[in-house]
Design a protein around this motif. Structure first.
Motif, PDB file in Angstrom:
ATOM      1  N   LEU A   1      36.990  44.969  35.745  1.00 32.33           N
ATOM      2  CA  LEU A   1      36.782  44.067  36.882  1.00 32.33           C
ATOM      3  C   LEU A   1      36.353  42.686  36.387  1.00 32.33           C
ATOM      4  O   LEU A   1      36.834  41.667  36.883  1.00 32.33           O
ATOM      5  CB  LEU A   1      35.744  44.632  37.847  1.00 32.33           C
ATOM      6  CG  LEU A   1      35.498  43.794  39.099  1.00 32.33           C
ATOM      7  CD1 LEU A   1      36.769  43.682  39.942  1.00 32.33           C
ATOM      8  CD2 LEU A   1      34.357  44.388  39.917  1.00 32.33           C
ATOM      9  N   GLY A   2      35.482  42.651  35.400  1.00 31.76           N
ATOM     10  CA  GLY A   2      35.052  41.369  34.837  1.00 31.76           C
ATOM     11  C   GLY A   2      36.211  40.609  34.217  1.00 31.76           C
ATOM     12  O   GLY A   2      36.342  39.396  34.391  1.00 31.76           O
ATOM     13  N   GLU A   3      37.061  41.323  33.507  1.00 34.42           N
ATOM     14  CA  GLU A   3      38.238  40.699  32.883  1.00 34.42           C
ATOM     15  C   GLU A   3      39.176  40.143  33.957  1.00 34.42           C
ATOM     16  O   GLU A   3      39.664  39.019  33.845  1.00 34.42           O
ATOM     17  CB  GLU A   3      38.955  41.746  32.034  1.00 34.42           C
ATOM     18  CG  GLU A   3      40.111  41.220  31.230  1.00 34.42           C
ATOM     19  CD  GLU A   3      40.746  42.319  30.386  1.00 34.42           C
ATOM     20  OE1 GLU A   3      41.983  42.260  30.238  1.00 34.42           O
ATOM     21  OE2 GLU A   3      40.042  43.221  29.892  1.00 34.42           O
ATOM     22  N   LEU A   4      39.420  40.947  34.992  1.00 32.88           N
ATOM     23  CA  LEU A   4      40.277  40.506  36.088  1.00 32.88           C
ATOM     24  C   LEU A   4      39.679  39.282  36.772  1.00 32.88           C
ATOM     25  O   LEU A   4      40.383  38.303  37.041  1.00 32.88           O
ATOM     26  CB  LEU A   4      40.459  41.641  37.100  1.00 32.88           C
ATOM     27  CG  LEU A   4      41.297  41.314  38.331  1.00 32.88           C
ATOM     28  CD1 LEU A   4      42.743  41.025  37.935  1.00 32.88           C
ATOM     29  CD2 LEU A   4      41.230  42.456  39.330  1.00 32.88           C
ATOM     30  N   TYR A   5      38.385  39.329  37.029  1.00 31.63           N
ATOM     31  CA  TYR A   5      37.707  38.215  37.689  1.00 31.63           C
ATOM     32  C   TYR A   5      37.818  36.942  36.839  1.00 31.63           C
ATOM     33  O   TYR A   5      38.146  35.878  37.350  1.00 31.63           O
ATOM     34  CB  TYR A   5      36.243  38.566  37.949  1.00 31.63           C
ATOM     35  CG  TYR A   5      35.540  37.529  38.780  1.00 31.63           C
ATOM     36  CD1 TYR A   5      35.582  37.602  40.170  1.00 31.63           C
ATOM     37  CD2 TYR A   5      34.855  36.474  38.197  1.00 31.63           C
ATOM     38  CE1 TYR A   5      34.957  36.641  40.949  1.00 31.63           C
ATOM     39  CE2 TYR A   5      34.232  35.511  38.961  1.00 31.63           C
ATOM     40  CZ  TYR A   5      34.287  35.604  40.339  1.00 31.63           C
ATOM     41  OH  TYR A   5      33.682  34.634  41.111  1.00 31.63           O
ATOM     42  N   ASP A   6      37.555  37.072  35.541  1.00 29.95           N
ATOM     43  CA  ASP A   6      37.641  35.904  34.666  1.00 29.95           C
ATOM     44  C   ASP A   6      39.032  35.296  34.669  1.00 29.95           C
ATOM     45  O   ASP A   6      39.185  34.069  34.641  1.00 29.95           O
ATOM     46  CB  ASP A   6      37.261  36.283  33.226  1.00 29.95           C
ATOM     47  CG  ASP A   6      35.781  36.587  33.073  1.00 29.95           C
ATOM     48  OD1 ASP A   6      34.991  36.251  33.987  1.00 29.95           O
ATOM     49  OD2 ASP A   6      35.408  37.177  32.036  1.00 29.95           O
ATOM     50  N   GLN A   7      40.046  36.143  34.719  1.00 28.77           N
ATOM     51  CA  GLN A   7      41.432  35.666  34.661  1.00 28.77           C
ATOM     52  C   GLN A   7      41.908  35.068  35.988  1.00 28.77           C
ATOM     53  O   GLN A   7      42.601  34.055  35.989  1.00 28.77           O
ATOM     54  CB  GLN A   7      42.374  36.819  34.279  1.00 28.77           C
ATOM     55  CG  GLN A   7      42.272  37.254  32.852  1.00 28.77           C
ATOM     56  CD  GLN A   7      42.853  36.226  31.908  1.00 28.77           C
ATOM     57  OE1 GLN A   7      43.905  35.650  32.164  1.00 28.77           O
ATOM     58  NE2 GLN A   7      42.150  35.975  30.820  1.00 28.77           N
ATOM     59  N   LEU A   8      41.567  35.709  37.101  1.00 29.17           N
ATOM     60  CA  LEU A   8      42.222  35.348  38.354  1.00 29.17           C
ATOM     61  C   LEU A   8      41.316  34.816  39.465  1.00 29.17           C
ATOM     62  O   LEU A   8      41.812  34.378  40.499  1.00 29.17           O
ATOM     63  CB  LEU A   8      43.031  36.546  38.868  1.00 29.17           C
ATOM     64  CG  LEU A   8      44.165  36.979  37.934  1.00 29.17           C
ATOM     65  CD1 LEU A   8      44.857  38.221  38.460  1.00 29.17           C
ATOM     66  CD2 LEU A   8      45.164  35.853  37.733  1.00 29.17           C
TER      67      LEU A   8
END
Length: 189
Positions: A26-33
């Motif tokens: 979720l953190g990775e997704l949030y950082d990206q998008l």
């Protein structure tokens, strides 16, 4: 589903990690998008606090329902963009309905909502284009320049400027037609 001879896309891998409850996914997704989600919500709602709230809600939805994303239908970025756009327009409609609760004018409010939503969607699609196409459209349309001026400004030939513009507009038209078809399909459910 990934086949043995194909490496799963980032979106598919991320969806599986989310389904397993990996908070780092979720953190990775949030950082990206998150910047894209927040920007699109902000363009539709014209309210940064409401855009921030909607951004949180979108990522909470993804966390709670990772299975809603279907990699066969497109990228995670596109899915999040469509989800954000749909929810932002719903929120804008609700806000306008509350403002117009005295009767007449609802047609004008709906027309305004459509115009705002379309403008936001166009900007989202333009922002998603490859950089050479995006900058050609920006210089030509947003700055109001001719093909000759655009070509000189970007240091490319006039024919290249025309080709970039044509391709960018074709991609934009295709994406908007696809979005309209998805909206029509959603409306028929």
């Amino acid at each position: 589903m990934a086949t043995p001879d194909r490496t799963p896309r980032w979106d598919e891998q991320l969806q599986r990690r989310l389904a397993r409850g990996e908070e780092t996914a979720l953190g990775e997704l949030y950082d990206q998008l998150a910047p894209m989600v927040h920007g699109l919500a902000g363009r539709v709602l014209a309210d940064q606090a409401a855009a921030a709230q909607l951004t949180r809600e979108i990522f909470a939805h993804v966390w709670e329902h990772p299975e809603d994303f279907d990699p066969a239908q497109g990228s995670l970025r596109s899915w999040l963009g469509a989800l954000t756009h749909r929810r932002a327009v719903e929120r804008l409609r609700a806000r306008r309905a509350a403002e117009w609760t005295g009767g007449g004018g609802s047609g004008a409010a709906e027309e305004e909502i459509r115009a705002v939503a379309t403008a936001a969607r166009v900007q989202y699609v333009v922002d998603s284009l490859p950089q050479p196409l995006r900058e050609t459209i920006a210089v030509t349309y947003y700055d109001g320049r001719t093909y000759q001026e655009t070509a000189r400004m970007l240091g490319i030939g006039e024919q290249a400027a025309k080709q970039r513009m044509r391709l960018g507009l074709e991609l934009l038209a295709t994406e908007l037609a696809d979005e309209r078809a998805r909206q029509d399909e959603d409306g028929n459910r």
